[in-house]
Design a protein around this motif. Structure first.
Motif, short mmCIF file in Angstrom:
data_model
loop_
_atom_site.label_atom_id
_atom_site.label_comp_id
_atom_site.label_asym_id
_atom_site.label_seq_id
_atom_site.Cartn_x
_atom_site.Cartn_y
_atom_site.Cartn_z
N VAL A 52 0.80 -0.85 -0.07
CA VAL A 52 0.01 -0.08 0.04
C VAL A 52 1.04 1.28 0.09
O VAL A 52 1.94 1.18 0.16
CB VAL A 52 -0.94 0.00 1.15
N GLU A 53 0.11 2.38 -0.35
CA GLU A 53 0.84 3.45 -0.02
C GLU A 53 -0.01 4.53 0.91
O GLU A 53 -1.16 4.58 0.67
CB GLU A 53 0.92 4.36 -1.65
N VAL A 54 0.64 5.07 1.90
CA VAL A 54 0.16 5.84 2.94
C VAL A 54 0.75 7.16 2.89
O VAL A 54 1.94 7.27 2.87
CB VAL A 54 0.35 5.25 4.26
N ASP A 55 0.03 8.21 2.49
CA ASP A 55 0.46 9.70 2.06
C ASP A 55 1.52 9.64 1.16
O ASP A 55 2.66 10.28 1.36
CB ASP A 55 0.78 10.17 3.60
N LYS A 57 3.75 7.11 0.72
CA LYS A 57 4.69 6.30 0.85
C LYS A 57 4.61 4.87 1.15
O LYS A 57 3.48 4.76 1.57
CB LYS A 57 5.43 6.94 2.42
N PRO A 58 5.54 4.00 0.76
CA PRO A 58 5.15 2.64 0.82
C PRO A 58 5.04 2.12 2.15
O PRO A 58 5.81 2.43 2.87
CB PRO A 58 6.37 2.05 -0.11
N ALA A 59 4.17 1.05 2.09
CA ALA A 59 4.09 0.08 3.40
C ALA A 59 3.55 -1.26 2.97
O ALA A 59 2.92 -1.37 1.85
CB ALA A 59 2.99 0.92 4.54
N CYS A 60 3.72 -2.14 3.99
CA CYS A 60 3.33 -3.37 3.84
C CYS A 60 1.99 -3.71 4.93
O CYS A 60 2.48 -3.55 5.97
CB CYS A 60 4.32 -4.14 3.82
N GLN A 68 -10.45 -8.15 4.04
CA GLN A 68 -10.21 -6.96 3.27
C GLN A 68 -9.80 -5.82 3.98
O GLN A 68 -10.23 -5.73 5.26
CB GLN A 68 -11.35 -6.80 2.61
N LEU A 69 -8.79 -4.95 3.48
CA LEU A 69 -8.22 -4.06 4.18
C LEU A 69 -9.20 -2.89 4.17
O LEU A 69 -10.00 -2.31 3.43
CB LEU A 69 -7.08 -3.44 3.45
N SER A 70 -9.22 -2.12 5.38
CA SER A 70 -9.79 -1.07 5.52
C SER A 70 -8.71 0.16 5.18
O SER A 70 -7.91 0.21 6.18
CB SER A 70 -10.35 -0.71 7.10
N MET A 71 -9.06 1.13 4.33
CA MET A 71 -7.90 2.19 4.03
C MET A 71 -7.86 3.16 5.22
O MET A 71 -6.80 3.54 5.45
CB MET A 71 -8.09 2.63 2.79
N LYS A 72 -8.95 3.32 5.82
CA LYS A 72 -8.83 4.18 7.05
C LYS A 72 -7.89 3.60 8.05
O LYS A 72 -7.30 4.43 8.57
CB LYS A 72 -10.37 4.47 7.24
N ALA A 84 -3.95 3.96 -0.17
CA ALA A 84 -4.44 3.44 -1.32
C ALA A 84 -3.65 2.11 -1.59
O ALA A 84 -2.42 2.00 -1.14
CB ALA A 84 -4.31 4.39 -2.18
N MET A 85 -4.20 1.20 -2.29
CA MET A 85 -3.15 -0.14 -2.80
C MET A 85 -2.38 0.63 -3.89
O MET A 85 -2.43 1.69 -4.54
CB MET A 85 -4.36 -1.08 -3.63
#
Length: 156
Positions: A52-55, A57-60, A68-72, A84-85
């Motif tokens: 994913v990307e948070v602001d 920046k990459p993350a796992c 299912q992921l909650s993007m929040k 976001a994915m």
């Protein structure tokens, strides 16, 4: 058995794992669920690795195959405002793995990693070893240590 960057990284850390090869189906709608079914494993303990990307920046994120992921929740877990994915091609370039074989271990570039908290209570979980058709069994505490990861509520 194939050696992957993930397996080599775990070996360097002295973390014992079990290997579980299965017949990979590239056409499966839900690859993690197909892996759990092929190996007769509980989907809640067969974890998938999502980049994913948070602001920006990459993350796992490592979550149960049936989840299912909650993007929040993802954004909150990494201290950001929006998540976001990550596009598949970018995830492959960043991790050094192919989609369907992405492991949180031994990625080309270590990124912040979070595991679904509910799965961290299990005695053992199964996660991709870094190759399509190969899972590894590992204790959640060892997985967290190997990734410098944290447990967080990530599911929708």
């Amino acid at each position: 058995m194939a050696s992957t960057p993930g397996l080599r990284a775990l070996d360097v850390l002295g973390i014992a794992v079990t290997l579980h090869p299965y017949s990979y189906d590239a056409n499966a709608d839900r690859i993690g669920m197909a892996a759990a079914e092929a190996l007769g494993l509980d989907p809640k303990l067969t974890l998938k690795c999502l980049m994913v990307e948070v602001d920006g920046k990459p993350a796992c994120c490592v979550i149960p195959s049936d989840g299912q992921l909650s993007m929040k929740r993802v954004a909150a877990a990494f201290g950001g405002k929006a998540a976001a994915m990550m596009p598949p091609a970018k995830a492959e370039k960043l991790t050094g793995y192919h989609v369907g074989g992405i492991s949180p271990f031994g990625q080309k570039r270590q990124v912040p990693t979070a595991f679904e908290a509910g799965a961290c209570a299990a005695p053992k979980v199964w996660i991709n070893a870094g190759a399509r058709g190969l899972l590894l069994g590992i204790m959640p505490a060892d997985a967290l240590r190997a990734t410098s990861g944290k447990a967080a509520a990530l599911l929708a």
